[in-house]
Design a protein around this motif. Sequence first.
Motif, mmCIF file in Angstrom:
data_model
loop_
_atom_site.group_PDB
_atom_site.id
_atom_site.type_symbol
_atom_site.label_atom_id
_atom_site.label_comp_id
_atom_site.label_asym_id
_atom_site.label_seq_id
_atom_site.Cartn_x
_atom_site.Cartn_y
_atom_site.Cartn_z
ATOM 1 N N UNK A 287 -22.080 10.528 1.133
ATOM 2 C CA UNK A 287 -21.560 11.336 0.035
ATOM 3 C C UNK A 287 -20.359 12.168 0.510
ATOM 4 N N UNK A 288 -20.468 12.743 1.705
ATOM 5 C CA UNK A 288 -19.380 13.564 2.240
ATOM 6 C C UNK A 288 -18.122 12.733 2.449
ATOM 7 N N UNK A 289 -18.282 11.504 2.942
ATOM 8 C CA UNK A 289 -17.111 10.624 3.112
ATOM 9 C C UNK A 289 -16.453 10.331 1.770
ATOM 10 N N UNK A 290 -17.267 10.150 0.741
ATOM 11 C CA UNK A 290 -16.711 9.924 -0.605
ATOM 12 C C UNK A 290 -15.920 11.142 -1.064
ATOM 13 N N UNK A 291 -16.431 12.338 -0.745
ATOM 14 C CA UNK A 291 -15.707 13.565 -1.096
ATOM 15 C C UNK A 291 -14.346 13.606 -0.403
ATOM 16 N N UNK A 292 -14.329 13.239 0.875
ATOM 17 C CA UNK A 292 -13.083 13.298 1.656
ATOM 18 C C UNK A 292 -12.041 12.337 1.101
ATOM 19 N N UNK A 293 -12.506 11.144 0.699
ATOM 20 C CA UNK A 293 -11.561 10.107 0.250
ATOM 21 C C UNK A 293 -11.124 10.253 -1.206
ATOM 22 N N UNK A 294 -11.834 11.070 -1.993
ATOM 23 C CA UNK A 294 -11.572 11.116 -3.439
ATOM 24 C C UNK A 294 -10.134 11.475 -3.767
ATOM 25 N N UNK A 295 -9.630 12.593 -3.245
ATOM 26 C CA UNK A 295 -8.279 13.039 -3.616
ATOM 27 C C UNK A 295 -7.206 12.069 -3.123
ATOM 28 N N UNK A 296 -7.207 11.657 -1.833
ATOM 29 C CA UNK A 296 -6.173 10.693 -1.426
ATOM 30 C C UNK A 296 -6.278 9.345 -2.141
ATOM 31 N N UNK A 297 -7.490 8.857 -2.385
ATOM 32 C CA UNK A 297 -7.653 7.557 -3.050
ATOM 33 C C UNK A 297 -7.125 7.616 -4.480
ATOM 34 N N UNK A 298 -7.493 8.659 -5.213
ATOM 35 C CA UNK A 298 -7.016 8.760 -6.596
ATOM 36 C C UNK A 298 -5.522 9.055 -6.645
ATOM 37 N N UNK A 299 -5.017 9.779 -5.655
ATOM 38 C CA UNK A 299 -3.578 10.060 -5.613
ATOM 39 C C UNK A 299 -2.787 8.761 -5.451
ATOM 40 N N UNK A 300 -3.241 7.877 -4.571
ATOM 41 C CA UNK A 300 -2.557 6.594 -4.356
ATOM 42 C C UNK A 300 -2.624 5.738 -5.617
ATOM 43 N N UNK A 301 -3.819 5.643 -6.218
ATOM 44 C CA UNK A 301 -3.962 4.845 -7.437
ATOM 45 C C UNK A 301 -3.103 5.405 -8.572
ATOM 46 N N UNK A 302 -3.070 6.728 -8.695
ATOM 47 C CA UNK A 302 -2.290 7.355 -9.756
ATOM 48 C C UNK A 302 -0.795 7.103 -9.568
ATOM 49 N N UNK A 303 -0.325 7.140 -8.315
ATOM 50 C CA UNK A 303 1.088 6.869 -8.039
ATOM 51 C C UNK A 303 1.448 5.435 -8.427
ATOM 52 N N UNK A 304 0.564 4.502 -8.103
ATOM 53 C CA UNK A 304 0.818 3.096 -8.461
ATOM 54 C C UNK A 304 0.843 2.901 -9.975
ATOM 55 N N UNK A 305 -0.099 3.549 -10.673
ATOM 56 C CA UNK A 305 -0.132 3.441 -12.139
ATOM 57 C C UNK A 305 1.097 4.102 -12.748
#
Length: 313
Positions: A287-305
């Motif tokens: 769960x903690x790893x998911x927390x760490x990756x949430x902001x960078x992962x969504x930031x990358x996806x949002x930039x691509x979109x």
Amino acid sequence: MNGFHDAANSIATVVSTGVLKPHQAVIFAAFFNFLAIAIFHLSVAATVGKGIVDPNTIDLHVIFGALVGAITWNVITWYYGIPSSSSHALIGGLVGATIPKAGFAGLVWSGILKTVAFIVISPWLGFLFGSLMMLAVFWLCRGQTPSRTDRWFRRLQLISAGAYSLGHGGNDSQKTIGIIWLMLIITGYIDAAATAPPYWVILTCYFAIAFGTMFGGWRIVRTMGQKLTKLKPVGGFCAETGGAITLFLASSFGIPVSTTHTIAGAIVGVGSTQRASAVRWGIASNIIWAWIFTIPATAIMAALVYYLSLLLF
């Protein structure tokens, strides 16, 4: 999607302890999600609408990228039963889509740093309040039989679950209010100096989160309510009460915290007061790893979109 993904935060404990059946729990939580409209000031909405990115530097392509990035991450984490934060997915999406449009100058760093700080602070506050509540209950009920204690806390857990659902609705629905408020500002429908969005925005967002909660993200419910630690009604009451206190405090200061982080921290706090082995630390670390990756992962996806949006529209 926010209500659907985060329904587990409100109902996992009350379902796993057997106090409410699943279909009763989602209706119960949805009611209190919506009731929060009459209780909380729009402080969190103001932070998301004006305190994360500069409304003068972004456009609707940015909003589109942010929302699609956040929704995509929520679908992925729901599918795998990972209780990630819808709130931080939205913040990460806003940041990721703003940078290609306006660079780092388009970001409001004070609001971002406050939000990022509470990625760490909110689960620890949940942990602290949850464990303190559990220790207080141990002391107050030390002369009572287990069956009597269980009977009382089955009733009391309805109050704590309602309080947590109020906090969930009050904090999370305002994040979407903030996004729509931001859209109305950048399209010129309302002035940037407006102290609140139109009431229809507030009403629709509270209705949407309640409606989403009624569908319940059951994959995440199993992770939060059964896999992290084994909860009894007394533990469920303490976790929900500790989490509710954290959410009420954050909302009063206009801080968009993660309800997922908060309740997970409270559940771990409750489990750890019994014994360290009561918590499944392998699940907690995932769960903690998911927390760490949430902001960078969504930031990358949002930039691509965002770039895709420019090509298509």
